[in-house]
Write a protein that holds these residues in place. Structure first.
Motif, short mmCIF file in Angstrom:
data_model
loop_
_atom_site.label_atom_id
_atom_site.label_comp_id
_atom_site.label_asym_id
_atom_site.label_seq_id
_atom_site.Cartn_x
_atom_site.Cartn_y
_atom_site.Cartn_z
N HIS A 133 0.83 -1.22 0.00
CA HIS A 133 0.00 0.00 0.00
C HIS A 133 0.86 1.27 0.00
CE1 HIS A 133 -3.79 2.06 0.47
NE2 HIS A 133 -3.17 2.89 1.30
N PHE A 134 1.94 1.23 0.80
CA PHE A 134 2.79 2.42 0.90
C PHE A 134 3.98 2.37 -0.07
CE2 PHE A 134 0.26 2.67 4.73
CZ PHE A 134 0.00 4.02 4.83
N GLN A 135 3.93 1.42 -0.99
CA GLN A 135 4.88 1.33 -2.11
C GLN A 135 6.34 1.08 -1.70
OE1 GLN A 135 3.70 4.33 -5.33
NE2 GLN A 135 2.99 5.26 -3.44
N PHE A 136 6.53 0.13 -0.79
CA PHE A 136 7.90 -0.31 -0.45
C PHE A 136 8.17 -1.59 -1.23
CE2 PHE A 136 6.77 2.41 3.03
CZ PHE A 136 7.95 2.96 3.48
N GLY A 137 9.32 -1.65 -1.90
CA GLY A 137 9.69 -2.86 -2.63
C GLY A 137 10.52 -3.76 -1.73
N ARG A 138 10.34 -5.08 -1.87
CA ARG A 138 11.02 -6.02 -0.99
C ARG A 138 12.52 -6.10 -1.32
NH1 ARG A 138 9.69 -10.76 2.31
NH2 ARG A 138 11.73 -11.47 2.92
N ILE A 139 13.36 -6.03 -0.31
CA ILE A 139 14.79 -6.26 -0.51
C ILE A 139 15.24 -7.40 0.39
CG2 ILE A 139 15.41 -4.42 1.15
CD1 ILE A 139 18.02 -4.09 -0.49
N GLU A 140 16.08 -8.28 -0.17
CA GLU A 140 16.69 -9.32 0.66
C GLU A 140 18.19 -9.18 0.50
OE1 GLU A 140 15.26 -13.19 0.93
OE2 GLU A 140 13.23 -12.66 0.29
N THR A 141 18.89 -9.17 1.59
CA THR A 141 20.35 -9.06 1.52
C THR A 141 20.93 -10.27 2.26
OG1 THR A 141 20.44 -7.80 3.56
CG2 THR A 141 20.28 -6.53 1.53
N PRO A 142 22.22 -10.58 2.01
CA PRO A 142 22.80 -11.76 2.67
C PRO A 142 22.91 -11.56 4.19
CG PRO A 142 24.21 -10.98 0.89
CD PRO A 142 23.18 -9.94 1.10
N ILE A 143 22.88 -12.68 4.90
CA ILE A 143 23.07 -12.63 6.36
C ILE A 143 24.52 -12.25 6.67
CG2 ILE A 143 23.28 -14.19 8.37
CD1 ILE A 143 20.60 -15.43 7.31
N LEU A 144 25.45 -12.75 5.86
CA LEU A 144 26.86 -12.42 6.09
C LEU A 144 27.25 -11.15 5.34
CD1 LEU A 144 28.65 -15.89 5.81
CD2 LEU A 144 27.79 -14.75 7.84
N GLU A 145 27.89 -10.25 6.05
CA GLU A 145 28.40 -9.01 5.43
C GLU A 145 29.79 -8.76 5.99
OE1 GLU A 145 26.80 -6.86 3.25
OE2 GLU A 145 24.65 -6.99 3.63
N GLU A 146 30.48 -7.79 5.38
CA GLU A 146 31.79 -7.38 5.92
C GLU A 146 31.59 -6.73 7.28
OE1 GLU A 146 34.66 -4.58 4.05
OE2 GLU A 146 33.82 -5.46 2.23
N ILE A 147 32.45 -7.02 8.23
CA ILE A 147 32.32 -6.44 9.57
C ILE A 147 32.29 -4.90 9.48
CG2 ILE A 147 33.46 -6.12 11.81
CD1 ILE A 147 34.59 -8.90 11.57
N GLY A 148 33.18 -4.38 8.63
CA GLY A 148 33.34 -2.93 8.52
C GLY A 148 32.04 -2.19 8.22
N CYS A 157 30.71 -10.85 9.37
CA CYS A 157 29.84 -10.95 10.54
C CYS A 157 28.43 -11.29 10.08
CB CYS A 157 29.86 -9.66 11.35
SG CYS A 157 28.98 -8.34 10.57
N MET A 158 27.66 -11.81 11.03
CA MET A 158 26.25 -12.08 10.75
C MET A 158 25.51 -10.80 11.09
SD MET A 158 26.37 -15.84 12.31
CE MET A 158 24.73 -16.45 12.02
N ARG A 159 24.73 -10.33 10.15
CA ARG A 159 24.14 -8.98 10.31
C ARG A 159 23.39 -8.81 11.63
NH1 ARG A 159 19.46 -10.28 5.89
NH2 ARG A 159 18.14 -11.40 7.33
N PRO A 160 23.70 -7.72 12.36
CA PRO A 160 22.96 -7.48 13.60
C PRO A 160 21.70 -6.65 13.36
CG PRO A 160 24.83 -5.98 13.44
CD PRO A 160 24.87 -6.84 12.21
N GLU A 161 21.59 -6.06 12.17
CA GLU A 161 20.44 -5.25 11.78
C GLU A 161 20.52 -5.10 10.27
OE1 GLU A 161 20.65 -1.01 11.77
OE2 GLU A 161 22.05 -1.76 10.26
N MET A 162 19.55 -4.43 9.65
CA MET A 162 19.59 -4.43 8.18
C MET A 162 19.64 -3.06 7.53
SD MET A 162 17.68 -7.30 5.96
CE MET A 162 17.56 -6.42 4.42
N THR A 163 19.56 -2.00 8.33
CA THR A 163 19.62 -0.66 7.71
C THR A 163 20.94 -0.49 6.96
OG1 THR A 163 18.20 0.25 9.39
CG2 THR A 163 19.52 1.83 8.17
N ALA A 164 22.04 -0.90 7.62
CA ALA A 164 23.35 -0.75 6.98
C ALA A 164 23.41 -1.53 5.67
CB ALA A 164 24.45 -1.21 7.93
N SER A 165 22.81 -2.73 5.65
CA SER A 165 22.81 -3.53 4.42
C SER A 165 21.97 -2.85 3.35
CB SER A 165 22.24 -4.93 4.70
OG SER A 165 22.95 -5.54 5.74
N ALA A 166 20.85 -2.26 3.75
CA ALA A 166 19.99 -1.56 2.78
C ALA A 166 20.74 -0.37 2.19
CB ALA A 166 18.69 -1.12 3.45
N VAL A 167 21.49 0.33 3.04
CA VAL A 167 22.29 1.48 2.56
C VAL A 167 23.36 0.97 1.59
CG1 VAL A 167 23.93 3.28 3.25
CG2 VAL A 167 21.85 2.90 4.60
#
Ligand code: AMP
Length: 469
Positions: free
Chosen positions: A72-87, A116-126
């Motif tokens: 309804h509010f026009q957000f598209g689904r994003i999936e990112t990997p669980i593992l990311e660079e620690i930095g 690292c295993m992502r502790p949250e997803m805002t950083a991955s979305a960025v």
């Protein structure tokens, strides 16, 4: 040719009550059972939990509400990997935050890469926004996600080391309407689930405003150092904003008289904040101003908010979710300057709150009722029954069955426990005749029908309109 439909009066089945064993009993029996057979049985790692089918009635509507709101509010689904660079997380969440300093699941993989295993997803979305050049797309770019996060936190009720969040992020929209829209999505999520919530809200202004405020805050807290808990003395040096987050009894009076950031905000920041509040008034979203709300992560600017159950007794008043603006993060992470705002809601904590609220208010979550139980008798019948079970799905009849039971009596007991209005019975004779029995579970009256007519007859009995069949 199948026989003509026949009505038969059958005996009523005696219902056996199903008594559920306790969790402890099941666990003890499992351990005893395994050791008797000379085997080891395994338990979960600390802070981990299984999501069991019994909780599907919570998870399913949550996903439904989250995805409906996204559409309804026009957000598209994003999936990112669980593992990311620690930095990625160290840079975005910031050193000195609990998540980065204490809670990350870090390790080196076989190539020697620090992951690292992502502790949250805002950083991955960025990261994804920058990496995929989404600034070239029409703005705002709105994304939502749903998935597991990992924090090596101290486990307690509603706090796990693997937990799930649903989140929404809006990039490229600096106007306060974007902040209000996200808060509205959070509010509606809980409204859809039937849990009244309220928003706690504050503004952290710009980094320059915050820096000036921090000086004042540190001066004030230094003068009260002897009253502070151990952790707050550390925060005074490492992360002074978190002083306002402290829940220790002894720090509360100090906190009450602490300087308030609102008095350090410039005209533009104040104006932004006032506009967000005006939107919330207009939308009738209940909120409380909270000058001590700072959030645990460093990337926030301007609006920050948290969602709480409106009933203060629910979930010991820990936040169900939260978010805020992070206008500088995209640039900090290598992208073009892009204003952004986002939030994440904790799903386990939301379920916990919902369970407590429903129990307190005597609300029963009803599953979609099962309409018929399909029972079978004999090998041949089981084969036909599986086909019938599949056809009933296309016919839109919600059924239950248990192909591992061979006794008709047991199957009818299961049907009775489920309180289904009808049972469909297929035995050896029905296989030969191409028929099925429809049993009215209330009266015990049985009707023999042609298997080809089973769906329309059953739907008619259920009061469902039948289209083609
Ligand atoms: P945060 O990403 O820290 O802003 O957290 C947002 C929401 O995620 C919180 O309000 C909680 O509902 C949930 N959450 C955060 N950490 C945990 C955890 N360790 N276990 C369960 N839920 C959590």
């Amino acid at each position: 040719m199948p026989k003509k439909e026949k009505i038969v009066k059958a005996k009523k089945v005696e219902v056996k009550k199903v008594v559920k064993p306790t969790k402890e009993k099941v666990s003890k029996e499992k351990d005893k059972d395994a050791s008797e057979r000379g085997k080891k049985s395994y338990n979960l790692l600390r802070g981990m939990h299984d999501i069991l089918p019994k909780d599907e009635k919570y998870w399913k509507p949550m996903y439904q509400a989250a995805s409906d709101l996204a559409a309804h509010f026009q957000f598209g689904r994003i999936e990112t990997p669980i593992l990311e660079e620690i930095g990625l997380f160290v840079r975005s969440l910031g050193k000195g935050t609990d998540v980065v300093d204490k809670e990350m699941y870090n390790f080196e993989d076989k190539d020697g890469t620090k992951v690292c295993m992502r502790p949250e997803m805002t950083a991955s979305a960025v990261r994804a926004y920058v990496m995929h050049g989404m600034f070239n797309m029409p703005q705002p770019v709105k994304m939502w996600y749903w998935g597991p996060m990992f924090r090596h936190d101290r486990p307690q009720a509603g706090r796990y080391r693997q937990f799930h969040q649903v989140g929404y992020e809006t990039f490229g929209h600096a106007d306060p309407s974007a902040d209000a829209e996200l808060i509205l999505v959070a509010f509606n999520f809980y409204k859809d689930l039937g849990l009244p919530v309220e928003i706690h809200i504050n503004s952290l202004g710009t980094p320059a405003e915050r820096a000036n405020y921090k000086v004042e805050l540190v001066n004030y807290y230094r003068s009260k150092r002897s009253y502070l808990c151990e952790e707050c003395r550390n925060r005074l040096v490492k992360n002074p904003m978190r002083l306002l987050d402290c829940k220790e009894e002894r720090c509360q009076t100090v906190k009450e008289d602490a300087p308030q950031i609102i008095n350090w905000l410039g005209a533009e920041s104040k104006n932004h904040f006032m506009k967000v509040l005006e939107y919330l008034d207009e939308l009738a979203v209940p909120y409380q101003l909270d000058s001590t709300l700072v959030r645990g992560l460093n990337y926030y600017t301007h609006t920050v908010f948290e969602v709480y159950a409106a009933d203060a007794e629910i979930s010991a008043q820990s936040a169900l979710g939260g978010g805020g603006r992070y206008d500088l993060l995209v640039e900090e992470m290598g992208g073009r300057p892009t204003p952004a705002v986002g939030m994440a809601l904790g799903l386990e904590r939301s379920i916990l709150a919902l369970k407590q609220y429903n129990e307190k208010n005597h609300i029963d979550l009803v599953k979609v009722p099962t309409e018929a139980f399909v029972a079978q008798l004999g090998d041949e019948a089981r084969r036909v029954t599986l086909k019938v079970i599949n056809e009933l799905r296309f016919g839109g009849v919600k059924i239950a069955f248990n192909l591992c039971k061979t006794s008709l009596k047991t199957q009818l007991e299961l049907a009775d426990n489920l309180k289904v209005p009808f049972a469909v019975i297929i035995g050896q004779k029905e296989v030969q005749d191409g028929t099925a029995i429809i049993r009215d579970m209330e009266s015990g009256i049985q009707e023999i029908v042609d298997q080809k007519k089973l769906i329309p007859v059953l739907k008619r009995k259920l009061g469902k309109f039948d289209d083609k069949r």
